[in-house]
Write an enzyme that holds these catalytic residues in place. Structure first.
Site, mmCIF file in Angstrom:
data_model
loop_
_atom_site.group_PDB
_atom_site.id
_atom_site.type_symbol
_atom_site.label_atom_id
_atom_site.label_comp_id
_atom_site.label_asym_id
_atom_site.label_seq_id
_atom_site.Cartn_x
_atom_site.Cartn_y
_atom_site.Cartn_z
ATOM 1 N N GLY A 2 23.733 0.485 80.640
ATOM 2 C CA GLY A 2 24.960 0.222 79.887
ATOM 3 C C GLY A 2 26.170 0.731 80.646
ATOM 4 N N PHE A 3 26.198 2.056 80.848
ATOM 5 C CA PHE A 3 27.235 2.710 81.650
ATOM 6 C C PHE A 3 28.632 2.507 81.070
ATOM 7 C CE2 PHE A 3 23.842 1.198 84.633
ATOM 8 C CZ PHE A 3 23.166 2.396 84.670
ATOM 9 N N ASN A 59 14.447 17.550 76.814
ATOM 10 C CA ASN A 59 13.334 17.072 77.637
ATOM 11 C C ASN A 59 13.711 17.253 79.111
ATOM 12 O OD1 ASN A 59 11.634 15.377 79.253
ATOM 13 N ND2 ASN A 59 10.972 14.335 77.376
ATOM 14 N N PRO A 60 13.206 18.313 79.735
ATOM 15 C CA PRO A 60 13.629 18.620 81.119
ATOM 16 C C PRO A 60 13.380 17.469 82.103
ATOM 17 C CG PRO A 60 12.452 20.485 80.158
ATOM 18 C CD PRO A 60 12.320 19.349 79.179
ATOM 19 N N LYS A 61 12.279 16.750 81.921
ATOM 20 C CA LYS A 61 11.973 15.665 82.861
ATOM 21 C C LYS A 61 13.042 14.566 82.782
ATOM 22 C CE LYS A 61 7.630 13.945 83.069
ATOM 23 N NZ LYS A 61 6.798 13.545 84.215
ATOM 24 N N VAL A 73 24.214 15.325 79.335
ATOM 25 C CA VAL A 73 23.895 15.307 80.759
ATOM 26 C C VAL A 73 24.082 13.923 81.386
ATOM 27 C CG1 VAL A 73 22.281 17.219 80.627
ATOM 28 C CG2 VAL A 73 21.441 14.887 80.272
ATOM 29 N N GLU A 117 26.660 12.007 82.194
ATOM 30 C CA GLU A 117 27.753 11.633 83.084
ATOM 31 C C GLU A 117 28.148 12.708 84.076
ATOM 32 O OE1 GLU A 117 30.527 8.900 80.495
ATOM 33 O OE2 GLU A 117 29.428 10.234 79.177
#
Lengths: 749, 165
Positions: A245-246, A639-641, A711, A713
């Site tokens: 999307g961005f 969720n670190p991954k 996290v 952007e």
């Protein structure tokens, strides 16, 4: 933080675990259904005809030729286009921009739609579009940052950044012992999600079903309803997956409206998928910027003034000015601070939010200017930043809700091996004779929240259902939001059903501003907590329950059971409680947003530090980013991954900004010369190696009940400057525009 | 005029009739054979999202006219798993988070399967990056993609070694 999570922070906790994506198998087997994968019976294919001039009017279209082509069913032009209930040139709500839906013959920019061809096959529609052979009355387009006189946008709202001043700018300049005055330029950039804009529209009476990638599912339901004169509930949006999307898929554009209109006009389902070159026009982009930065420091290297002025391109018919200078708000403790914006109207499509809007180009210029100032002052660039570390938000004086930036600097620098870096450029080479340079930049992104609602249901079998109309465009909403929801119900992941991605669910707000997990997650958490509260009422009020009399505050939910808080042996399963109470589902509702009081009390940002190593060929000036280390503090990590993937993706966007991306406009015709993925460069796999992400621990008791920042952007910010600075450090050449390319280093420009 | 070709798609041999010589393999799969797993990202061979295997070789299906494929054996993303058992490359992509939005993923995976079969890159990450560079990923999941291909290549090599031993 809620009682439930506070008292049972780890046991059975899904949040904080590196779970693989719940939509992973669907995505690797080709069964994840993206909008254009839908194929209802009786489908017509739509292809829009893009303007090949940038300014003027369409004088002729060979409709007869197109209609004569076998398979062509209809050609829509301004002559026969059915009316819309909402005016495309109105701006009826926030996030509404003016768009072209064949309301007249005017051409406002290259690639805007000037006709739509409908056919039984995609091939016939494509050929029909070609046969229209438009003729124009063309005028000279206004192009570039000097294309027209600058104007100052009124402030307030999306794309209207205004001017912010804290302190006495003149006094700050006067007090400086050393200063710099530098100007940086950044180019027009286009989102270029891998999935181009697509819609499959089907009408049933006055109800329309849209398979369409949407970053704002419930909001867009109302918006589409407005343009077609139907209530929001008559619009069903299905957007289970977005192919990226961005920022481009939160805003309605002309081709979408035309496809929906065509479906109503023909009484048949219509599929429209933009071609890649059509992504360079009607669906937004990042405007070009020219940013002047003046920094003054005293003899102790403290900033007396940070004066950031940005000029950005926008369109002739609407206003979105990239808020680049705002990147200088909130970061360094300058004595006086100014962020000022101007726009210039050119004959291009209206810009819009592109991943890290404002911050990406603003940070690029700011972080390079900081490097220039540090070098002039003769101190290490990291030391210079620490010297000007803001303990409270500059200007406002507000405390930060949390700020582990010092840890980011320390951990990133240690991991990278920053210590001992020579201050002067062109001091390091590798074993192959390549010039080696190291640069760094600070990363910053605000941690806003939108508004969201959610619903949670506990079923008689002890499983849970949670729902909110979230958007997963790759950030991992299907997974991270489910983790939050499962925790809120005290259930393992495999015992909840998570519904999302359609407009008949509670509004999850906008998937943007790096705020989706915080906002939608906050609502899910509240809904789950509410359901557990109701369940606890049933149990503690029932003499047959082992929890009878435990009281509401004395019960916690864990692994599908309620436990008495002070006596772990007293517990009962959700299923038993519900069954004995008559078997009716227990429903909880929740919402999340940020109050004005909370916004006033704290400044809220994610922070980070990025360190880059580049190698530059001393003869050919080829540039390689060989190492990139980013350390980020963004509150609680669900969720670190997935977070690492998001941050790496952002950092690679930083590589792209620094070295690759640039739309090039032909100044004579106003057309983009590289409107495809061969000419508009983005990094390929071989451009990326040596990437490392560190997530720095940060507890934030203020930002929202879950302590989540964003996290999505921040990875771009800091990275662009770090690479630009590393190139200077390798070569001694300071390039003040992006992307930095070989010729820039050859000429020393 | 209509055209009939004999095509094996994911193991099923069938005669496919279509009415238009302009139909690409990509549009044949997506719009006529109900196999939309293969994705359209640029329609001109610049992004790799439409990568499939034709007679074992990875190709851009958007640049391949269907009429040229009489007798060909096509494998798409839908034909990779064996029932519920994922192909090692598919499993590895999930494990290493080799995607975000998932749109380029079918092409990445088909490209990786083709690349490993070509046998030139072994387990050298630099060569894998180069060999996968025809497949763009705007989410920029390249780190995970490289790790996934590397891991799958190792596993498949080990399997082969075990079988031949």
């Amino acid at each position: 933080m809620s009682d439930i999570l506070a008292l049972a922070p780890r046991f059975g906790s899904n949040s904080g675990q590196s779970l693989t994506r719940r939509d992973g198998v669907a995505k690797v087997t080709g069964t994840a259904t993206f909008a254009a994968d839908n194929h209802p019976d009786g489908l017509l294919y739509a292809v829009y005809v893009p303007a090949t001039i940038a300014r003027g009017t369409v004088t002729h279209l060979d409709v007869a030729a197109a209609k004569a082509h076998p398979g062509v069913v209809e050609v829509i032009t301004p002559e026969n286009r059915p009316p819309l209930a909402g005016d495309p040139d109105s701006k009826p709500f926030m996030f509404a921009f003016r768009f072209e839906a064949l309301q007249n013959n005017t051409v406002r920019y290259a690639n805007q739609p000037i006709a739509l061809v409908l056919a039984e096959t995609f091939e016939a529609a494509t050929e029909g579009a070609r046969l229209l052979n438009p003729l124009y009355d063309a005028q000279q387009p206004r192009m570039g940052l000097d294309g027209d006189a600058p104007f100052t946008p009124e402030s307030g709202g999306l794309g209207l950044p205004g001017t912010t001043v804290h302190g006495d700018i003149d006094a700050g300049h006067a007090a400086s012992a050393q200063d710099i005055d530098v100007t940086y330029e950044t180019p027009e950039q286009y989102h270029n999600a891998m999935e181009t804009h697509a819609v499959v529209a089907q009408w049933n009476g006055d109800h329309v079903t849209l398979d369409i990638p949407s970053q704002a599912i419930v909001m867009q339901r109302g918006a589409f309803g407005y343009y077609f004169g139907i209530p929001p509930e008559n619009v069903t949006i299905r957007s289970p997956y977005l192919g990226g999307g961005f920022g481009s898929k939160a805003i309605i554009n002309g081709p979408q409206i035309l496809a929906i209109l065509a479906a109503r006009m023909t009484g048949r389902p219509v599929k429209l998928m933009l071609s890649r070159d059509q992504m360079f026009g009607p669906s937004g982009h990042r405007g070009a910027t020219r940013q002047r930065l003046r920094i003054g420091i005293d003899t102790d290297h403290r900033m007396t003034v940070l004066d950031h002025n940005s000029l950005a391109t926008t369109s002739t018919f609407d206003t979105f000015v990239e808020s680049a200078a705002n990147a200088s708000q909130g970061l360094y403790a300058a004595g006086a601070l100014r962020s000022a914006h101007q726009g210039v109207r050119i004959d291009a499509g209206t810009p819009g939010p592109v991943r890290a809007p404002g911050e990406a180009p603003g940070s690029a210029a700011l972080e390079c200017a900081m490097d220039e100032m540090a070098y002039k002052a003769g101190i290490d660039p990291l030391e210079f930043r620490l010297k000007n570390y803001a303990e409270t938000e500059p200007g406002t004086g507000k405390p930060y809700s949390s700020k582990a930036l010092r840890d980011c600097y320390a951990q990133g620098a240690a991991r990278f091996g920053w210590a001992g870096r020579p201050l002067a450029p062109r001091q390091m080479t590798d074993e192959n004779g390549m010039l080696v340079g190291w640069g760094m930049g600070t990363a910053l992104f605000a941690a806003p929240m939108f508004a969201a609602q959610a619903r949670a249901v506990l079923r008689p079998d002890g499983t849970g259902l949670v729902e909110t109309a979230a958007s997963d465009m790759g950030q991992g909403a299907w997974t991270a939001l489910a983790q939050i929801a499962a925790d809120s119900l005290g259930l393992p992941m495999d015992r909840i059903e998570f519904r999302s991605g359609t407009s008949d669910l509670p509004d999850a707000g906008i998937a943007g501003g790096s705020a989706h997990t915080a906002t939608a997650g906050g609502a899910l958490h509240a809904a789950g907590t509410d359901a557990i509260r109701r369940l606890a009422e049933l149990a503690t009020g029932d003499p047959d329950s082992p929890l009878y009399g435990a009281g509401n505050a004395g019960v916690i939910a864990r692994d599908g059971r309620l436990h008495a808080r002070d006596d772990d042996t007293r517990s009962e399963s959700f299923a038993d409680i519900i069954t004995r109470a008559g078997g009716a589902e227990v429903e909880g509702k929740g919402s999340a947003s940020r109050t004005a009081e909370a916004s006033a009390a704290h400044a809220m940002y994610s922070h980070g530090a990025v360190f880059a190593e580049v190698k530059v060929d001393p003869d050919l000036f080829q540039i390689r980013v060989t190492r990139l280390v980013g350390a980020f503090a963004a509150g609680r990590i669900i969720n670190p991954k997935l977070t690492e993937s998001q941050l790496m993706g952002g950092m690679i966007w930083g590589i792209s900004f620094a070295l690759h991306e640039e739309a090039r406009f032909d100044q004579r015709t106003g057309r983009i010369m590289n409107a495809d993925l061969a000419g508009y460069h983005i990094p390929v796999n071989a451009d990326v190696s040596g990437l490392e992400v560190i997530t720095v621990h940060e507890d934030d008791p203020h930002v929202n009940p879950l302590g989540i920042k964003g996290v999505g952007e921040i990875g771009i910010t800091g990275t662009v400057g770090a690479i630009g600075n590393a190139i200077w450090h390798a070569t001694g050449t300071r390039v003040r525009h992006f992307p930095i390319r070989i010729p820039d280093l050859l000429t020393g420009a | 005029m209509s055209y009939t070709i004999s095509l094996t798609v994911n193991g099923d041999r069938r005669d496919v009739t279509f009415e238009d010589a302009r139909v690409t393999l990509l549009d044949l799969l997506r719009e006529r054979l109900a196999l939309p797993g293969t994705k359209k990202g640029c329609d001109r061979g610049q992004c790799g999202a439409c990568t499939v295997l034709v007679d074992g070789r990875r190709i851009n299906s958007c640049l391949t006219l269907a009429v040229t494929l009489d007798g060909a054996d096509v494998t798409t993303i839908e034909g990779l798993a064996r029932g519920d058992v994922l192909h090692p490359v598919q499993a590895s992509f999930v494990e290493h988070d080799g995607f975000q939005c998932g749109y380029c993923t079918p092409g990445q995976i088909m490209s990786a399967v083709g690349l490993i079969a070509e046998g030139d890159v072994g387990t050298d990450p630099e060569r894998i990056r180069e060999g996968m560079s025809g497949n763009l990923c705007r989410c920029a999941a390249y780190h995970g993609i490289t790790e996934a291909v590397l891991d799958a290549a190792r596993r498949m090599t080990d399997d082969k070694t075990r079988k031949s031993a």
